[in-house]
Design an enzyme around this catalytic site. Structure first.
Site, short mmCIF file in Angstrom:
data_model
loop_
_atom_site.label_atom_id
_atom_site.label_comp_id
_atom_site.label_asym_id
_atom_site.label_seq_id
_atom_site.Cartn_x
_atom_site.Cartn_y
_atom_site.Cartn_z
N GLN A 2 0.82 -1.22 0.00
CA GLN A 2 0.00 0.00 0.00
C GLN A 2 0.86 1.27 0.00
O GLN A 2 0.45 2.30 -0.53
CB GLN A 2 -0.93 0.03 1.22
CG GLN A 2 -2.05 -0.98 1.19
CD GLN A 2 -1.67 -2.29 1.86
OE1 GLN A 2 -0.51 -2.69 1.87
NE2 GLN A 2 -2.66 -2.98 2.42
N ASP A 51 -6.35 1.32 12.67
CA ASP A 51 -7.57 0.60 12.33
C ASP A 51 -8.47 0.39 13.54
O ASP A 51 -9.68 0.21 13.40
CB ASP A 51 -7.23 -0.75 11.70
CG ASP A 51 -6.70 -0.54 10.29
OD1 ASP A 51 -5.50 -0.22 10.15
OD2 ASP A 51 -7.49 -0.63 9.34
O1 MRU Z 1 -5.25 -3.47 4.91
P1 MRU Z 1 -5.50 -2.01 4.72
O2 MRU Z 1 -4.85 -1.45 3.51
O3 MRU Z 1 -6.97 -1.69 4.80
O4 MRU Z 1 -4.81 -1.33 5.98
C1 MRU Z 1 -4.93 0.05 6.14
C2 MRU Z 1 -4.16 0.60 7.27
O5 MRU Z 1 -3.57 -0.11 8.03
C3 MRU Z 1 -4.22 2.08 7.46
O6 MRU Z 1 -3.04 2.54 8.02
C4 MRU Z 1 -5.39 2.42 8.42
O7 MRU Z 1 -6.56 1.82 7.99
C5 MRU Z 1 -5.59 3.88 8.53
S1 MRU Z 1 -6.28 4.59 7.06
C6 MRU Z 1 -6.57 6.23 7.37
#
Ligand code: MRU
Length: 352
Positions: free
Chosen positions: A202, A243
């Site tokens: 990501q 999260d």
């Molecule tokens: O697996 P993902 O890409 O959904 O994980 C996202 C994250 O860990 C982000 O850092 C988190 O959701 C914060 S987004 C503002």
């Protein structure tokens, strides 16, 4: 700097409209918008990370309730309520860690429970109003997080971030990335070090793309380089999203965040977590209670379609880890900065 198009949007009215998403699995090679007309499509988009990032998952789920309930709009209210219950429970099974998903679904359910006198058709329209409110509040929360966090990055020439916390992960400018955007507006030479964020990249695919779209200087590094980047004095702060944040401040975020918090502490560098109040789960006392999503082994053994490990190799693939409150210098929310990170300060800023 121009903002990219929203990652999540509702197109049309409650009766026949649909959810529009940027398919984040294709970025940065291909920019494709998807039109989702069924709750099964929304579930799949969340599960496969076509839409991802805690706040964006919450917004997508809220709109997913609308597409899931459209088929019951002419049914009796009893039938509509049964369908809503099924849709909410189904979407809640898509991913376990980001509490924004459950927060948004609970809001949608609460609206239905408080609107017992409405017909099915009227309730569907009322639910769309609520989903739109969740989206616009998230946009405002991002802006406020940017404002509150900006002073913490003043004086930094470099900052390190992990995963993606920007416009693709929220309805607005992001959480940690909103602060970075604000700091870069004040200090255009601010250098952002973006961890690539294995296994799904990501940071490389999304954060580097977003920062480059907005002309913010970004340097991509492998996750294993973060400690050395700190040792070399290239960054004066680490800032990440979350999260789910427990009542004591323990913060779950993308796998690798725990290591960063330890490294930052070892190097005397502040470690900040930026998140809206919708990411706090004050019903759990500590990070030990946060459910950690386990994902398929092929994300590790087959990096983007190419086999990179021996056949049959055993793997362990937790998608998230937990940075303990004692490693976090401050939590940055839309309601203000929480520092030091203690249960009492969290309660004082967010309310019980
Ligand atoms: O697996 P993902 O890409 O959904 O994980 C996202 C994250 O860990 C982000 O850092 C988190 O959701 C914060 S987004 C503002």
């Amino acid at each position: 700097m121009t903002a990219p198009r929203p990652a999540v949007a509702w197109i049309g009215d409650a009766d026949t409209g649909h959810l529009q998403l940027i398919d984040q699995t294709l970025l940065p090679i291909e920019y494709r918008e998807l039109a989702l007309h069924t709750v099964e499509e929304v579930w799949e988009a969340i599960k496969l990370l076509r839409v991802r990032g805690a706040p964006a998952i919450g917004v997508a789920a809220a709109y997913g309730v609308i597409v899931g309930c459209q088929t019951a709009r002419t049914a009796s209210r009893g039938e509509f309520d049964a369908r809503l219950k099924h849709v909410v429970e189904y979407l809640a099974e898509s991913r376990p860690t980001a509490v924004n998903l459950f927060w948004a679904l609970n809001r949608m359910r609460g609206v239905a429970e408080a609107s017992s006198s409405l017909s099915s058709h009227e309730l569907l329209a009322r639910l769309l109003t609520e989903a739109r409110a969740i989206e616009s509040e998230d946009r405002e929360m991002c802006a406020a997080i940017g404002r509150h966090g900006l002073p913490l990055l003043r004086g930094c020439s470099g900052v390190l971030t992990h995963c993606n916390t920007g416009g693709l992960a929220t309805a607005g400018d992001g959480t940690a990335l909103a602060i970075i955007f604000a700091a870069a507006r004040e200090n255009p030479s601010l250098q952002v070090y973006a961890d690539e964020t294995r296994p799904l990249l990501q940071g490389a695919r999304l954060t580097a793309w977003e920062l480059m779209q907005r002309s913010v200087p970004v340097t991509l590094i492998c996750d294993s380089m973060a400690g050395w980047v700190m040792k070399e004095g290239r960054v004066q702060a680490v800032i990440v999203g979350a999260d789910r944040i427990a009542a004591n401040g323990d913060s779950a975020n993308k796998i690798g965040t725990y290591s960063l918090s330890v490294l930052a502490k070892a190097h005397g560098i502040p470690f900040y977590v930026a998140a809206p109040s919708s990411t706090f789960d004050l019903t759990i006392q500590s990070g030990a209670e946060i459910p950690i999503e386990q994902r398929v082994s092929t994300e590790i053994t087959h990096a983007f379609g190419k086999q990179t490990a021996p056949d049959g190799c055993r793997t362990y693939n937790p998608a998230f880890d937990v940075a303990p409150a004692e490693n976090i210098s401050a939590l940055i929310t839309e309601r203000g900065v929480i520092q030091p990170v203690t249960k009492e300060r969290i309660q004082a800023v967010l309310g019980s």
